[in-house]
Scaffold this motif. Structure first.
Motif, PDB file in Angstrom:
ATOM      1  N   LYS A  35       0.844  -1.190   0.000  1.00 45.84           N
ATOM      2  CA  LYS A  35       0.000   0.000   0.000  1.00 45.84           C
ATOM      3  C   LYS A  35       0.885   1.247   0.000  1.00 45.84           C
ATOM      4  O   LYS A  35       1.882   1.305   0.703  1.00 45.84           O
ATOM      5  CB  LYS A  35      -0.901   0.041   1.249  1.00 45.84           C
ATOM      6  CG  LYS A  35      -1.992  -1.003   1.245  1.00 45.84           C
ATOM      7  CD  LYS A  35      -3.036  -0.642   0.218  1.00 45.84           C
ATOM      8  CE  LYS A  35      -4.221  -1.577   0.311  1.00 45.84           C
ATOM      9  NZ  LYS A  35      -5.180  -1.316  -0.740  1.00 45.84           N
ATOM     10  N   GLY A  36       0.509   2.227  -0.803  1.00 45.94           N
ATOM     11  CA  GLY A  36       1.190   3.511  -0.812  1.00 45.94           C
ATOM     12  C   GLY A  36       2.511   3.518  -1.563  1.00 45.94           C
ATOM     13  O   GLY A  36       3.221   4.513  -1.532  1.00 45.94           O
ATOM     14  N   ALA A  37       2.851   2.449  -2.237  1.00 43.26           N
ATOM     15  CA  ALA A  37       4.139   2.361  -2.930  1.00 43.26           C
ATOM     16  C   ALA A  37       4.005   2.812  -4.380  1.00 43.26           C
ATOM     17  O   ALA A  37       2.919   2.820  -4.950  1.00 43.26           O
ATOM     18  CB  ALA A  37       4.644   0.923  -2.900  1.00 43.26           C
ATOM     19  N   MET A  99      10.775  -0.614  -6.097  1.00 50.41           N
ATOM     20  CA  MET A  99       9.646  -0.026  -5.384  1.00 50.41           C
ATOM     21  C   MET A  99      10.143   1.145  -4.558  1.00 50.41           C
ATOM     22  O   MET A  99      11.209   1.073  -3.928  1.00 50.41           O
ATOM     23  CB  MET A  99       9.005  -1.064  -4.459  1.00 50.41           C
ATOM     24  CG  MET A  99       7.764  -0.549  -3.771  1.00 50.41           C
ATOM     25  SD  MET A  99       6.988  -1.808  -2.731  1.00 50.41           S
ATOM     26  CE  MET A  99       8.047  -1.770  -1.309  1.00 50.41           C
ATOM     27  N   PHE A 100       9.371   2.226  -4.595  1.00 45.58           N
ATOM     28  CA  PHE A 100       9.668   3.434  -3.827  1.00 45.58           C
ATOM     29  C   PHE A 100       8.525   3.706  -2.863  1.00 45.58           C
ATOM     30  O   PHE A 100       7.390   3.294  -3.105  1.00 45.58           O
ATOM     31  CB  PHE A 100       9.812   4.644  -4.766  1.00 45.58           C
ATOM     32  CG  PHE A 100      10.870   4.474  -5.815  1.00 45.58           C
ATOM     33  CD1 PHE A 100      12.184   4.768  -5.544  1.00 45.58           C
ATOM     34  CD2 PHE A 100      10.539   4.005  -7.072  1.00 45.58           C
ATOM     35  CE1 PHE A 100      13.170   4.614  -6.512  1.00 45.58           C
ATOM     36  CE2 PHE A 100      11.502   3.840  -8.053  1.00 45.58           C
ATOM     37  CZ  PHE A 100      12.827   4.147  -7.764  1.00 45.58           C
ATOM     38  N   ASP A 101       8.813   4.438  -1.806  1.00 45.56           N
ATOM     39  CA  ASP A 101       7.770   4.821  -0.855  1.00 45.56           C
ATOM     40  C   ASP A 101       6.818   5.868  -1.428  1.00 45.56           C
ATOM     41  O   ASP A 101       5.685   5.977  -0.979  1.00 45.56           O
ATOM     42  CB  ASP A 101       8.384   5.375   0.432  1.00 45.56           C
ATOM     43  CG  ASP A 101       8.926   4.283   1.338  1.00 45.56           C
ATOM     44  OD1 ASP A 101       8.488   3.117   1.210  1.00 45.56           O
ATOM     45  OD2 ASP A 101       9.788   4.598   2.174  1.00 45.56           O
ATOM     46  N   SER A 102       7.303   6.647  -2.421  1.00 50.95           N
ATOM     47  CA  SER A 102       6.486   7.755  -2.909  1.00 50.95           C
ATOM     48  C   SER A 102       6.951   8.201  -4.299  1.00 50.95           C
ATOM     49  O   SER A 102       8.048   7.845  -4.740  1.00 50.95           O
ATOM     50  CB  SER A 102       6.601   8.951  -1.954  1.00 50.95           C
ATOM     51  OG  SER A 102       7.946   9.440  -1.964  1.00 50.95           O
ATOM     52  N   LEU A 103       6.127   9.022  -4.933  1.00 48.89           N
ATOM     53  CA  LEU A 103       6.503   9.631  -6.204  1.00 48.89           C
ATOM     54  C   LEU A 103       7.724  10.526  -6.010  1.00 48.89           C
ATOM     55  O   LEU A 103       8.611  10.578  -6.863  1.00 48.89           O
ATOM     56  CB  LEU A 103       5.327  10.432  -6.775  1.00 48.89           C
ATOM     57  CG  LEU A 103       5.585  11.205  -8.062  1.00 48.89           C
ATOM     58  CD1 LEU A 103       6.007  10.277  -9.193  1.00 48.89           C
ATOM     59  CD2 LEU A 103       4.349  12.007  -8.450  1.00 48.89           C
ATOM     60  N   VAL A 135       0.807   3.005  -9.144  1.00 55.53           N
ATOM     61  CA  VAL A 135       0.497   3.352  -7.754  1.00 55.53           C
ATOM     62  C   VAL A 135      -0.817   2.659  -7.409  1.00 55.53           C
ATOM     63  O   VAL A 135      -1.491   2.096  -8.279  1.00 55.53           O
ATOM     64  CB  VAL A 135       0.400   4.873  -7.543  1.00 55.53           C
ATOM     65  CG1 VAL A 135       1.749   5.552  -7.771  1.00 55.53           C
ATOM     66  CG2 VAL A 135      -0.661   5.493  -8.440  1.00 55.53           C
ATOM     67  N   ASP A 136      -1.224   2.763  -6.152  1.00 55.09           N
ATOM     68  CA  ASP A 136      -2.467   2.131  -5.718  1.00 55.09           C
ATOM     69  C   ASP A 136      -3.653   2.614  -6.542  1.00 55.09           C
ATOM     70  O   ASP A 136      -3.739   3.786  -6.912  1.00 55.09           O
ATOM     71  CB  ASP A 136      -2.751   2.478  -4.248  1.00 55.09           C
ATOM     72  CG  ASP A 136      -1.739   1.870  -3.301  1.00 55.09           C
ATOM     73  OD1 ASP A 136      -0.967   1.006  -3.716  1.00 55.09           O
ATOM     74  OD2 ASP A 136      -1.710   2.306  -2.129  1.00 55.09           O
ATOM     75  N   ALA A 137      -4.574   1.695  -6.799  1.00 53.60           N
ATOM     76  CA  ALA A 137      -5.801   2.032  -7.530  1.00 53.60           C
ATOM     77  C   ALA A 137      -6.767   2.731  -6.604  1.00 53.60           C
ATOM     78  O   ALA A 137      -6.747   2.585  -5.416  1.00 53.60           O
ATOM     79  CB  ALA A 137      -6.437   0.758  -8.077  1.00 53.60           C
TER      80      ALA A 137
END
Length: 137
Positions: A35-37, A99-103, A135-137
């Motif tokens: 989630k949130g990745a 995979m990253f934590d955020s944009l 990213v998450d849908a």
């Protein structure tokens, strides 16, 4: 000191990831979710996929690239020998997934010297690249 801290952080993340991966074998997909990745998945088609020297250079370059500190999880792969089905795309030479934590973290990666060096020193090896960011849908 920063290098030691980075090493310990990555070691801890690897330990958690290793535990996570073994845990997922017993859990259902509904129980374990990312989630949130931001997932950055890149497929490369090398110009000369049978050239062992080019493959060795490319694999080393990918291993160096995953040292960017905003990367949380990585996977470097080649096509699996799965059963042929019309929906399976396996003509690529290498798959690179991070995979990253955020944009924001992915944007840092895009401008990172290791990423820029990877492109500069290896783009002559590939004939095609396809990138999927999600990213998450």
């Amino acid at each position: 000191m920063k290098n030691r801290r980075t090493f310990l952080k990555k070691l801890a993340a690897g330990t958690v990831a290793a535990g996570f991966l073994s845990f997922t074998k017993k859990a259902s997909a509904g129980e374990v979710q990312l989630k949130g990745a931001l997932i950055h998945h890149v497929f490369f088609w090398l110009k000369e996929p049978g050239n062992k020297a080019h493959r060795k250079q490319f694999e080393k370059a990918l291993e160096d690239l995953i040292k960017v500190d905003t990367i949380k999880v990585s996977h470097i792969g080649v096509p699996a020998e799965t059963e042929e089905r019309g929906v399976v795309e396996n003509s690529y030479t290498y798959s690179y997934m991070v995979m990253f934590d955020s944009l924001k973290d992915q944007n840092i990666y895009q401008k990172h010297p290791l990423h820029l060096k990877f492109i500069e020193e290896n783009e002559h090896l590939w004939g095609k690249v396809v990138v999927y960011d999600s990213v998450d849908a």
